[in-house]
Design an enzyme around this catalytic site. Structure first.
Site, mmCIF file in Angstrom:
data_model
loop_
_atom_site.group_PDB
_atom_site.id
_atom_site.type_symbol
_atom_site.label_atom_id
_atom_site.label_comp_id
_atom_site.label_asym_id
_atom_site.label_seq_id
_atom_site.Cartn_x
_atom_site.Cartn_y
_atom_site.Cartn_z
ATOM 1 N N ARG A 47 31.972 62.800 12.005
ATOM 2 C CA ARG A 47 31.950 64.180 12.515
ATOM 3 C C ARG A 47 30.869 64.277 13.567
ATOM 4 O O ARG A 47 29.717 63.885 13.322
ATOM 5 C CB ARG A 47 31.660 65.185 11.398
ATOM 6 C CG ARG A 47 31.225 66.547 11.962
ATOM 7 C CD ARG A 47 31.052 67.640 10.943
ATOM 8 N NE ARG A 47 32.334 68.064 10.424
ATOM 9 C CZ ARG A 47 32.520 69.216 9.770
ATOM 10 N NH1 ARG A 47 31.500 70.041 9.565
ATOM 11 N NH2 ARG A 47 33.707 69.532 9.322
ATOM 12 N N HIS A 83 40.276 69.151 14.985
ATOM 13 C CA HIS A 83 39.853 69.134 13.577
ATOM 14 C C HIS A 83 41.085 68.768 12.731
ATOM 15 O O HIS A 83 41.619 69.589 11.989
ATOM 16 C CB HIS A 83 39.279 70.500 13.184
ATOM 17 C CG HIS A 83 38.457 70.488 11.930
ATOM 18 N ND1 HIS A 83 38.250 69.352 11.161
ATOM 19 C CD2 HIS A 83 37.791 71.489 11.297
ATOM 20 C CE1 HIS A 83 37.488 69.663 10.120
ATOM 21 N NE2 HIS A 83 37.208 70.953 10.179
ATOM 22 N N GLN A 101 41.470 69.247 8.870
ATOM 23 C CA GLN A 101 41.610 70.677 8.560
ATOM 24 C C GLN A 101 43.067 71.118 8.707
ATOM 25 O O GLN A 101 43.572 71.938 7.928
ATOM 26 C CB GLN A 101 40.716 71.490 9.511
ATOM 27 C CG GLN A 101 40.753 72.990 9.273
ATOM 28 C CD GLN A 101 40.021 73.407 8.025
ATOM 29 O OE1 GLN A 101 38.880 73.027 7.812
ATOM 30 N NE2 GLN A 101 40.667 74.205 7.179
ATOM 31 N N ASP A 133 38.606 81.750 13.456
ATOM 32 C CA ASP A 133 37.491 80.809 13.293
ATOM 33 C C ASP A 133 36.251 81.510 13.841
ATOM 34 O O ASP A 133 36.358 82.540 14.521
ATOM 35 C CB ASP A 133 37.801 79.507 14.065
ATOM 36 C CG ASP A 133 36.725 78.416 13.896
ATOM 37 O OD1 ASP A 133 35.955 78.483 12.916
ATOM 38 O OD2 ASP A 133 36.657 77.521 14.764
ATOM 39 N N CYS A 145 39.079 78.344 8.327
ATOM 40 C CA CYS A 145 38.594 77.021 7.902
ATOM 41 C C CYS A 145 37.265 77.116 7.168
ATOM 42 O O CYS A 145 36.921 76.231 6.399
ATOM 43 C CB CYS A 145 38.480 76.104 9.114
ATOM 44 S SG CYS A 145 37.280 76.647 10.350
ATOM 45 N N ARG A 178 41.403 70.923 1.391
ATOM 46 C CA ARG A 178 40.710 69.901 2.198
ATOM 47 C C ARG A 178 40.586 68.612 1.397
ATOM 48 O O ARG A 178 40.735 67.522 1.920
ATOM 49 C CB ARG A 178 39.306 70.381 2.608
ATOM 50 C CG ARG A 178 39.238 71.604 3.500
ATOM 51 C CD ARG A 178 39.919 71.410 4.836
ATOM 52 N NE ARG A 178 39.468 70.211 5.520
ATOM 53 C CZ ARG A 178 38.262 70.038 6.109
ATOM 54 N NH1 ARG A 178 37.403 71.022 6.143
ATOM 55 N NH2 ARG A 178 37.946 68.896 6.690
HETATM 56 N N1 NVA Z 1 34.851 75.725 15.240
HETATM 57 C C1 NVA Z 1 33.962 75.466 14.137
HETATM 58 C C2 NVA Z 1 34.715 74.885 12.979
HETATM 59 C C3 NVA Z 1 33.878 74.620 11.761
HETATM 60 C C4 NVA Z 1 34.650 73.961 10.634
HETATM 61 C C5 NVA Z 1 32.823 74.552 14.589
HETATM 62 O O1 NVA Z 1 33.124 73.586 15.303
HETATM 63 O O2 NVA Z 1 31.692 74.825 14.268
HETATM 64 N N1 CP Z 2 36.051 73.760 7.446
HETATM 65 C C1 CP Z 2 35.120 72.787 7.525
HETATM 66 O O1 CP Z 2 35.288 71.764 8.196
HETATM 67 O O2 CP Z 2 34.028 73.031 6.767
HETATM 68 P P1 CP Z 2 32.655 72.186 6.763
HETATM 69 O O3 CP Z 2 32.015 72.404 8.124
HETATM 70 O O4 CP Z 2 31.875 72.782 5.644
HETATM 71 O O5 CP Z 2 32.983 70.742 6.556
#
Ligand code: NVA
Ligand code: CP
Length: 333
Positions: A107, A134, A137, A231, A273, A318
């Site tokens: 990530r 993602h 997700q 989101d 998410c 998830r």
């Molecule tokens: N768009 C958000 C998704 C988090 C799961 C981020 O990238 O922070």
């Molecule tokens: N939705 C999601 O990816 O959550 P986290 O950032 O907690 O992994």
């Protein structure tokens, strides 16, 4: 049958609709088996590296629990605890970890990083979120939509409201397109996915029969929708300074009861998410409240806590879907 042994999981459009659906179906089977106390351990002795350059609750825990359920072990590598990207190149890190681990989750910011890892690791690499996509997700969201719909996926319509230029908006658009769904991106035009992503989605839709709508008009965008998703307006890695412009541009697109009513669908379900800004329960939310005066952002607390909301099914899924990715790519047939 699913033939994904040895494959990476980097972005949705690397897969055929059949493969993507196969992963969702496998996740549903694994979920049922776990619930019945009949899970078969298919990853005994496997070792999975989890590299997180950004924070995570769900994704990290999903990988760790899924691996443990299947008999595999994990090593969590946090943003400060490794040389990757600072003292050691992504390419060298990939070659080192590939000698020790059977798969690597990553990530971070750049899609290019997870693709570079995949190029050099020699073992499957999984995208646990980048700025662009993602994909794990999306498996969870599609499983959740399947569980909360009566008909086939081709009959499912969903509207995503908010910042659609980032991972979630991009991923929803291409996933709906891949699977032949009715997908609507509802946002100011400057927040739509970039033309390259829209073009890829249109190409996939031409094959799948998906209906794609990009609109600024909320009433048009949500009419008849089975699911409404959103989101956060500011994603991980973005500077605090962008909050003001985001609030200004995206406030009309907040998911409120009025938006759910505008679908005309009394059974409409809400997806997010997570994490979500729906109350003042967190430090970051209080900071935004102090500087911008808002207590709710992309979703109202009323919607979040309503029977329409299936966000915790989505969060649980998830784990089942990430388990499916690991089993499909790593288990002996
Ligand atoms: N768009 C958000 C998704 C988090 C799961 C981020 O990238 O922070
Ligand atoms: N939705 C999601 O990816 O959550 P986290 O950032 O907690 O992994």
């Amino acid at each position: 049958a699913l033939h994904l042994a040895g494959r990476h999981f980097l972005k949705e459009l690397d897969f055929t609709a059949e493969e993507f659906r196969g992963l969702v179906a496998l996740a549903a089977e694994l979920k049922a088996a776990k619930r019945a106390g009949a899970e078969e351990r298919r990853l005994c002795g496997r070792n999975i590296a989890l590299i997180f350059e950004k924070a995570s609750t769900r994704t990290r825990c999903a990988f760790e629990v899924a691996a443990a359920d299947q008999g595999a072990s994990t090593t969590y590598i946090d943003p400060s605890g490794a040389h990757i990207g600072r003292k050691e190149s992504v390419r060298d890190t990939a070659r080192v970890l590939g000698r020790m681990f059977d798969a690597i989750e990553f990530r971070g910011d750049a899609q290019g990083t997870v693709e570079e890892l995949a190029q050099h690791a020699g073992v499957p690499v999984y995208n646990g979120l980048t700025d662009r996509w993602h994909p794990t997700q999306m498996l969870a969201d599609v499983l959740t939509m399947t569980e909360h719909s009566a008909g086939p996926l081709e009959e499912v319509s969903f509207a995503y409201l908010g910042d659609a230029r980032f991972n979630m908006g991009n991923s929803y658009l291409v996933t709906g397109a891949l699977l032949g769904m009715d997908v609507r991106i509802v946002a100011p035009e400057s927040y739509w996915p970039e033309p390259e992503v829209v073009a890829a989605a249109r190409e996939a839709a031409a094959v799948s029969g998906a209906r794609i709508t990009l609109t600024e008009d909320i009433a048009e965008g949500v009419r008849g929708a089975g699911f409404v998703a959103t989101d956060v307006w500011v994603s991980m890695g973005e500077p605090k300074e962008v909050w003001a412009e985001r609030i200004k541009a995206l406030s009309p697109y907040a998911v409120t009861m009025d938006v759910l009513r505008a679908t005309g669908n009394p059974d409409v379900r809400f997806l997010h998410c997570l994490p979500a800004f729906h109350d003042l329960g967190t430090e970051v939310a209080r900071e935004i409240h102090e500087s911008h005066g808002l207590t709710e952002l992309e979703v109202s607390d009323e919607v979040f806590e309503s029977p329409h909301s299936v966000v915790f099914d989505e969060a649980e899924n998830r784990m089942h879907t990430i388990k499916a990715v690991m089993v499909a790519t790593l288990a002996a047939p």
